[in-house]
Write a protein that holds these residues in place. Structure first.
Motif, PDB file in Angstrom:
ATOM      1  N   THR A   8      -8.057  33.267 -37.258  1.00 17.21           N
ATOM      2  CA  THR A   8      -6.616  33.133 -37.035  1.00 17.21           C
ATOM      3  C   THR A   8      -6.329  31.677 -36.722  1.00 17.21           C
ATOM      4  OG1 THR A   8      -6.658  33.546 -34.631  1.00 17.21           O
ATOM      5  CG2 THR A   8      -6.504  35.470 -36.079  1.00 17.21           C
ATOM      6  N   LYS A  13       3.792  35.894 -33.235  1.00 18.04           N
ATOM      7  CA  LYS A  13       4.537  37.116 -33.496  1.00 18.04           C
ATOM      8  C   LYS A  13       5.670  37.248 -32.493  1.00 18.04           C
ATOM      9  CE  LYS A  13       5.486  41.267 -35.096  1.00 18.04           C
ATOM     10  NZ  LYS A  13       6.070  41.445 -36.454  1.00 18.04           N
ATOM     11  N   SER A  14       6.869  37.540 -33.005  1.00 15.85           N
ATOM     12  CA  SER A  14       8.031  37.756 -32.148  1.00 15.85           C
ATOM     13  C   SER A  14       8.648  39.106 -32.461  1.00 15.85           C
ATOM     14  CB  SER A  14       9.075  36.656 -32.367  1.00 15.85           C
ATOM     15  OG  SER A  14       8.572  35.392 -32.012  1.00 15.85           O
ATOM     16  N   TYR A  15       9.232  39.701 -31.443  1.00 16.10           N
ATOM     17  CA  TYR A  15      10.006  40.933 -31.590  1.00 16.10           C
ATOM     18  C   TYR A  15      11.428  40.613 -31.157  1.00 16.10           C
ATOM     19  CZ  TYR A  15       5.346  43.008 -31.724  1.00 16.10           C
ATOM     20  OH  TYR A  15       4.043  43.302 -32.036  1.00 16.10           O
ATOM     21  N   ARG A  22       1.921  33.372 -29.509  1.00 15.75           N
ATOM     22  CA  ARG A  22       2.243  32.071 -30.088  1.00 15.75           C
ATOM     23  C   ARG A  22       1.005  31.169 -30.169  1.00 15.75           C
ATOM     24  NH1 ARG A  22       4.653  32.322 -25.113  1.00 15.75           N
ATOM     25  NH2 ARG A  22       4.023  30.785 -23.546  1.00 15.75           N
ATOM     26  N   THR A  46      -0.963  42.838 -29.117  1.00 16.15           N
ATOM     27  CA  THR A  46      -0.273  42.279 -30.280  1.00 16.15           C
ATOM     28  C   THR A  46      -1.264  41.642 -31.236  1.00 16.15           C
ATOM     29  OG1 THR A  46       1.715  41.856 -28.966  1.00 16.15           O
ATOM     30  CG2 THR A  46       1.510  40.653 -31.035  1.00 16.15           C
ATOM     31  N   ILE A  50      -2.175  42.899 -35.197  1.00 16.96           N
ATOM     32  CA  ILE A  50      -2.065  42.037 -36.378  1.00 16.96           C
ATOM     33  C   ILE A  50      -3.367  42.086 -37.172  1.00 16.96           C
ATOM     34  CG2 ILE A  50      -1.899  39.628 -37.143  1.00 16.96           C
ATOM     35  CD1 ILE A  50       0.051  39.187 -34.791  1.00 16.96           C
ATOM     36  N   HIS A  55       0.858  45.469 -37.379  1.00 17.00           N
ATOM     37  CA  HIS A  55       1.995  44.554 -37.405  1.00 17.00           C
ATOM     38  C   HIS A  55       1.656  43.348 -38.275  1.00 17.00           C
ATOM     39  CE1 HIS A  55       3.361  46.147 -33.196  1.00 17.00           C
ATOM     40  NE2 HIS A  55       3.678  46.963 -34.183  1.00 17.00           N
ATOM     41  N   ARG A  56       2.675  42.736 -38.833  1.00 17.72           N
ATOM     42  CA  ARG A  56       2.495  41.518 -39.615  1.00 17.72           C
ATOM     43  C   ARG A  56       2.865  40.315 -38.767  1.00 17.72           C
ATOM     44  NH1 ARG A  56       5.059  42.169 -45.540  1.00 17.72           N
ATOM     45  NH2 ARG A  56       3.538  40.527 -45.954  1.00 17.72           N
ATOM     46  N   HIS A  57       2.078  39.259 -38.863  1.00 18.59           N
ATOM     47  CA  HIS A  57       2.373  38.051 -38.092  1.00 18.59           C
ATOM     48  C   HIS A  57       3.561  37.307 -38.703  1.00 18.59           C
ATOM     49  CE1 HIS A  57      -0.567  37.019 -41.203  1.00 18.59           C
ATOM     50  NE2 HIS A  57      -0.117  35.782 -41.184  1.00 18.59           N
ATOM     51  N   ASP A  58       4.280  36.579 -37.849  1.00 16.34           N
ATOM     52  CA  ASP A  58       5.444  35.812 -38.290  1.00 16.34           C
ATOM     53  C   ASP A  58       5.089  34.371 -38.654  1.00 16.34           C
ATOM     54  OD1 ASP A  58       7.167  37.293 -35.525  1.00 16.34           O
ATOM     55  OD2 ASP A  58       7.136  37.993 -37.602  1.00 16.34           O
ATOM     56  N   ARG A  70      -2.087  38.877 -45.444  1.00 17.31           N
ATOM     57  CA  ARG A  70      -1.000  39.371 -44.592  1.00 17.31           C
ATOM     58  C   ARG A  70      -0.964  40.877 -44.790  1.00 17.31           C
ATOM     59  NH1 ARG A  70       3.582  36.982 -42.163  1.00 17.31           N
ATOM     60  NH2 ARG A  70       3.002  34.987 -43.089  1.00 17.31           N
TER      61      ARG A  70
END
Length: 259
Positions: A8, A13-15, A22, A46, A50, A55-58, A70
């Motif tokens: 990584t 990732k944000s919600y 971050r 989180t 990922i 969940h998908r990372h931003d 992704r």
């Protein structure tokens, strides 16, 4: 040098307006254990979601064996050899040990592809024995096993299904000292078989004996990242307990008391 199984690079990732993760960078290599440590709310869940395709990372990059990916589902991650064992283990308590072991990958027989119960029992028994896990009765409900035994069955199941990376979500959190030691023994076995292991925990005393590298998270950010040669257990524990902030508090209290 061979590319890491997982890497990584500044993952975020944000919600909505809440930043859960971050700029998190780490690697998972074959035959090594990467420990991810932190208290509740640190971002551990989180991160593994990922990696597991939930969940998908931003932001940032997720690479699997050098390839940028992704994931859009857990199945996509599993297809790349990333298996995740969550705290609830995804087992059916009233179902037998062997039936849980082959669940979703059942052997069949005959033109009507009926469940081959004998083959299923043998597959489970052999895979568990190969990992050194002795369960006498393959027919007993998995819910009657101890918490440590259930964790070991879940680990062996993931190894048997060809995982390259094994993600373990707080596998020792609800276990006593003896059972935790048993689970950690099989974490080491998975590493010795060449898997890359990601061990999520809030307990440095469980992480340090088996870990090759340590990623400390706090409030979604990296508090520290160390190879085992760079940190000892006491310092890892100190950082988990607050590290520099705790030292500053002690100094301030000493100053106030002494004034």
């Amino acid at each position: 040098m061979t590319a890491p199984l997982i890497e990584t690079i500044d993952i975020g990732k944000s919600y909505g307006g809440v930043v859960a993760l971050r700029d998190v960078s780490t690697v998972v290599r074959a035959g090594e254990v990467t420990c991810v440590l932190g208290d509740n709310g640190a971002g551990k869940s989180t991160l593994i979601k990922i990696l597991a395709g939930v969940h998908r990372h931003d932001r940032g990059d997720l690479r699997v064996e050098g390839e940028r990916v992704r994931f859009d589902s857990p199945r996509a991650a599993l297809d790349r050899g990333i298996a995740t064992v969550y705290q609830d283990l995804a087992v059916v308590p009233l179902m037998s040990v062997w039936r849980n072991f082959v669940l979703g990958f059942e052997p069949t027989t005959g033109p009507f592809r009926l469940l081959d119960r004998k083959a299923g029992r043998e597959i489970a028994r052999k895979a568990l024995t190969d990992m050194g896990i002795e369960i006498e009765d393959m027919e007993q409900p998995v819910g009657t096993l101890s918490g440590g035994q259930r964790q070991c069955v879940a680990i062996a199941r993931a190894v048997h299904r060809g995982a390259k990376v094994l993600i373990l979500d707080e596998p020792t959190a609800a276990l006593g000292v003896k059972q935790a030691g048993v689970v950690l023994k099989y974490v080491v076995q998975a590493r010795e078989r060449g898997l890359g292991v990601v061990l999520i925990t809030h307990n440095p005393h469980h992480a340090y004996p088996v870990g090759d590298r340590f990623l400390l998270l706090e409030r979604g950010a990296v508090l520290g990242a160390y190879e085992k040669s760079e940190i000892d257990l006491s310092e890892l524990t100190r950082q988990m307990a607050g590290g520099a902030e705790l030292d500053a508090l002690r100094h301030e209290l000493a100053r106030v008391i002494g004034s």
